[in-house]
Design an enzyme around this catalytic site. Sequence first.
Site, PDB file in Angstrom:
ATOM      1  CG  HIS A  56      -2.271   0.624   0.925  1.00 37.32           C
ATOM      2  ND1 HIS A  56      -2.505   1.430  -0.169  1.00 37.32           N
ATOM      3  CD2 HIS A  56      -3.452   0.580   1.607  1.00 37.32           C
ATOM      4  CE1 HIS A  56      -3.756   1.849  -0.161  1.00 37.32           C
ATOM      5  NE2 HIS A  56      -4.361   1.348   0.899  1.00 37.32           N
ATOM      6  CG  ASP A  83      -2.601   5.049  -4.424  1.00 36.69           C
ATOM      7  OD1 ASP A  83      -1.969   4.990  -3.343  1.00 36.69           O
ATOM      8  OD2 ASP A  83      -2.457   5.964  -5.253  1.00 36.69           O
TER       9      ASP A  83
END
Length: 432
Positions: A403, A407
């Site tokens: 992450h 995204d």
Amino acid sequence: MGIYAIKLPDVGEGVAEAELVEWHVNVGDVVHEDMVLAAVMTGKATVEIPSPVDGEVTWRHGEVGDIIATGTVILKIRVAGGETGEEAEEPVAAELSKAEQAPVAASTVREKVQDDTPPPAPGQPKLRKPATATEAGAPRPPEEKPLASPAVRLRAKNAGIDLRQVTGTGPTGRITHDDLDAFQRQGKAAAAKPGLQPNTSIQEIKVVGLRRRIAERMALSKSRIPHITYVEEVDMTSLEELRTRLNADQRPGRPKLTILPFLMRAIVKAAADQPMVNAHYDDEAGVVRQYGGVHIGIAAQTPAGLVVPVVKHAEARDIFDCAREVARLSEAAKSGTAQREELSGSTITISSLGAMGGVVSTPVINHPEVAIIGVNKIAVRPQWDGTQFVPRKMMNLSSSFDHRVIDGWDAATFIQRLKVLLEAPAMIFVEG
């Protein structure tokens, strides 16, 4: 007589140390030239160390799981004649004062040094001192490693016997085959008692070798990478029909197709649109390295543990070439013959448990990669086609992403692209 010292060899590629994963000999064992003495692991490759001479093992250094530097003396062998190794020392008796002397070796040496029994007369068997309480039958301290030959250890391992629970009647408390027989008879007698019996055994399994490497990599991945897992179901009915037809059309040199080659080619096409998933994140340097070549790791379960053989340049391979390479690498990984370069260099990984794949999984990213594609099992499930429910072959993709780099929107876009390609497999073969 002389002493031949054996060092941990230089296994190449700049490796300065290795993990000791297996001893094949004990102090006192007679060895022969080319006999395997020990095994060490570097990276994910296991290297066996053979004996260059005939003789008797007088000393050994290190326990299973220890990290040993290249060039360290790990074994000393008493050989006939005056020939010795480069690092030969004085006779074994002179080594008793050394702090590095292993406990097993020391006890064996002391027994030899202190044994003042006169040599037997010609034609008479050698006399042995009566066994003391320490030498035969006395319980050994819990922290002390039991003494036993490799054959006894292997037999105990196969039978599920903890050697620390076995009383040794051999010299210095060494456990013999007869001791194992007696222990097993006692166990059968206890099992014959009526009713349920409590099991108070505790088995300690040292985490070494490949299992320790897996543990270290998983801990590194989870401690450094904030995972996001995205799950999507895919209708595999059309792809399964195509795969069945292609496998039915067998031609010389064509391997059998699984779903992996199709998924690999789909990853190649999807990564061309979103190159950020085919990358490494160097978190120490703060740099993302996006790769043009798609090097797909295939997580494979082997008798030794989980390994990840790598199909290099999947972008330059067709469906059948991908299948051929996956089969070759999987066999090499399972047989333990895979080379170091075949187990490293992946830029994205596929994790598949086949029929055991479950409904959903949360795969751990193969550090320093930023994405892993998790394949779950295919199951027939009812799907609504607009007018009625029809049976379709459905499969979930449970995929994790770093992450910090990927995204949630980009992760979902990538998986949706894979879904389109797998549900309409003809698109996989369309170039451009």
